[in-house]
Write a protein that holds these residues in place. Sequence first.
Motif, mmCIF file in Angstrom:
data_model
loop_
_atom_site.group_PDB
_atom_site.id
_atom_site.type_symbol
_atom_site.label_atom_id
_atom_site.label_comp_id
_atom_site.label_asym_id
_atom_site.label_seq_id
_atom_site.Cartn_x
_atom_site.Cartn_y
_atom_site.Cartn_z
ATOM 1 N N ASN A 46 -3.788 16.363 0.927
ATOM 2 C CA ASN A 46 -4.677 15.482 0.161
ATOM 3 C C ASN A 46 -6.144 15.854 0.360
ATOM 4 O O ASN A 46 -6.945 15.815 -0.580
ATOM 5 C CB ASN A 46 -4.451 14.022 0.561
ATOM 6 C CG ASN A 46 -3.130 13.482 0.036
ATOM 7 O OD1 ASN A 46 -2.542 14.042 -0.880
ATOM 8 N ND2 ASN A 46 -2.653 12.396 0.620
ATOM 9 N N ARG A 177 0.890 1.309 2.022
ATOM 10 C CA ARG A 177 -0.574 1.289 2.004
ATOM 11 C C ARG A 177 -1.099 -0.086 1.613
ATOM 12 O O ARG A 177 -2.087 -0.570 2.178
ATOM 13 C CB ARG A 177 -1.096 2.340 1.039
ATOM 14 C CG ARG A 177 -0.776 3.769 1.451
ATOM 15 C CD ARG A 177 -1.351 4.770 0.459
ATOM 16 N NE ARG A 177 -0.956 6.137 0.784
ATOM 17 C CZ ARG A 177 -1.402 7.205 0.164
ATOM 18 N NH1 ARG A 177 -2.277 7.077 -0.823
ATOM 19 N NH2 ARG A 177 -1.002 8.412 0.517
ATOM 20 N N HIS A 215 -6.200 4.147 3.633
ATOM 21 C CA HIS A 215 -6.299 4.987 2.431
ATOM 22 C C HIS A 215 -7.211 4.332 1.397
ATOM 23 O O HIS A 215 -6.959 4.405 0.195
ATOM 24 C CB HIS A 215 -4.916 5.255 1.826
ATOM 25 C CG HIS A 215 -4.100 6.211 2.638
ATOM 26 N ND1 HIS A 215 -3.336 5.808 3.704
ATOM 27 C CD2 HIS A 215 -3.932 7.563 2.538
ATOM 28 C CE1 HIS A 215 -2.724 6.858 4.236
ATOM 29 N NE2 HIS A 215 -3.072 7.933 3.559
ATOM 30 N N SER A 271 -7.721 6.293 -2.653
ATOM 31 C CA SER A 271 -6.633 7.136 -2.155
ATOM 32 C C SER A 271 -6.974 7.824 -0.836
ATOM 33 O O SER A 271 -6.115 8.483 -0.249
ATOM 34 C CB SER A 271 -6.265 8.207 -3.193
ATOM 35 O OG SER A 271 -7.368 9.055 -3.456
ATOM 36 N N SER A 272 -8.212 7.689 -0.378
ATOM 37 C CA SER A 272 -8.618 8.365 0.852
ATOM 38 C C SER A 272 -9.560 7.474 1.647
ATOM 39 O O SER A 272 -10.385 6.758 1.071
ATOM 40 C CB SER A 272 -9.318 9.696 0.528
ATOM 41 O OG SER A 272 -9.891 10.255 1.694
ATOM 42 N N GLN A 273 -9.422 7.520 2.969
ATOM 43 C CA GLN A 273 -10.321 6.757 3.833
ATOM 44 C C GLN A 273 -11.320 7.660 4.535
ATOM 45 O O GLN A 273 -12.086 7.212 5.380
ATOM 46 C CB GLN A 273 -9.516 5.966 4.873
ATOM 47 C CG GLN A 273 -9.018 6.765 6.056
ATOM 48 C CD GLN A 273 -7.772 7.548 5.749
ATOM 49 O OE1 GLN A 273 -7.245 7.498 4.640
ATOM 50 N NE2 GLN A 273 -7.277 8.262 6.738
#
Length: 320
Positions: A46, A177, A215, A271-273
Motif C-alpha cells: 500500500n 478497520r 487506516h 486508507s492510510s494512517q
Amino acid sequence: SYFLPSFFFSIAEMQLAASGEDSAWGKVAVAQEELGRAFGLYMQSNRASMAMALHLLIVLPTYFHQKHFIRMILLCVTLFAVLLTGSRAGFIYIGLVTFLLFAYEMINGIRDKGRIVSGLVILPKYLALAVMGVLALQSAEFYSRHSDVDRSPVQRILDSFFSEKASLANDSSVMARVQVQQLYIHKIIASPIWGYGLGASDYLRNVGDLPRSSHNMFLETAFSSGLPVAVASYVYIFYLALTHQTRKMRGYFRYDLSWMLVLFIVAASFSSQTLFDYRLFPILMAFWLTMLYFPTSSRQPQHPTQPPLTNPANAHVNTL
C-alpha cells in the motif's frame, strides 16, 4: 519476488527472526512474500502504491502536461506495478489519478505545442491507454502464476471490485478497520484537545486496547495531536487550493494541480494512517508550495514586474 518466491520468502523469514518475534514489519514482509505479492521484501504494497501515485501527481500535470503519449505510458506502467502488488488501495489511487487527469482535460482543454485545444483530441490516446491497461492486466496475471498461492494478487483486486460477490460490507478487512476506527473515535472524544501524544497509537497497539491501526489519517492525527491540529492540517490544504496562485497555475498548465492534490490527500486519508509522516509527503508539499509561490523558477511564465520608482526620495526601495 515473482520468479523466485521461495528465495524472497526465506529472506523475509530471516529478517523476521533477526528483528525479534514481535516485529510487525517482519510479519508484514513474510505475509506478503507468502502471498506472492510484489515489494513485500522492501516496502509494504500500500505504501509503495501511494508513493507511485504521488510521483505521478508531481510529474504528470506539470512536466508532462504537453507530452500526452508519455503520460499514458507512465500510467500504464504504474498500473502494471500496482497489479503486481495486489494493493486494492493502490488500484484506487491510480484510478483516481487517471480520472482527475481526464476530467481536467475534458473541462479545461489541453496544451498542444503551446496552443490550448479541446480535450477531445486526446480521446484516441485514452483508447490506447485502455488497450495497454488490458495488456498490463494480462501480463500481471501471467507473472502471478509463478507463485503457489490459490489467489493471485491480480485476482485479489478483481474479486474485490468486479466480482459478483464483491461487497465492502462483507469484506473482513474493511469491517475490521471500521471497528478499530470506532475505538479511535471514542478515545478522541475522551481527549479531544491535546490528544495522546506522538507514538501513543503504536504503544497501545502493542500493550493496550487498540488491536490494529486505524487506516485513517484524520483519526490518527486527531488521536495523537488533538482535533484542533487535525482540523487545521486539512484546512490549510484546502486554503492552498483556494488561493489566487492556484488559479494562475491552472490557467497555465490547464490542470488544477492544487485540487488534484487535495482530492488525492482526502481519498488517501481514508486508507492510510501514515500519509503525513510518509517520507515522500514533505517532498510533495515542497513541490506544491514552490509551484504556487515561486512560479518564476518553474515552467510557468514570469510575473510582470512593476515599473521602477521615479521619485528620487524612494530610490532606495527595492522593486519586485
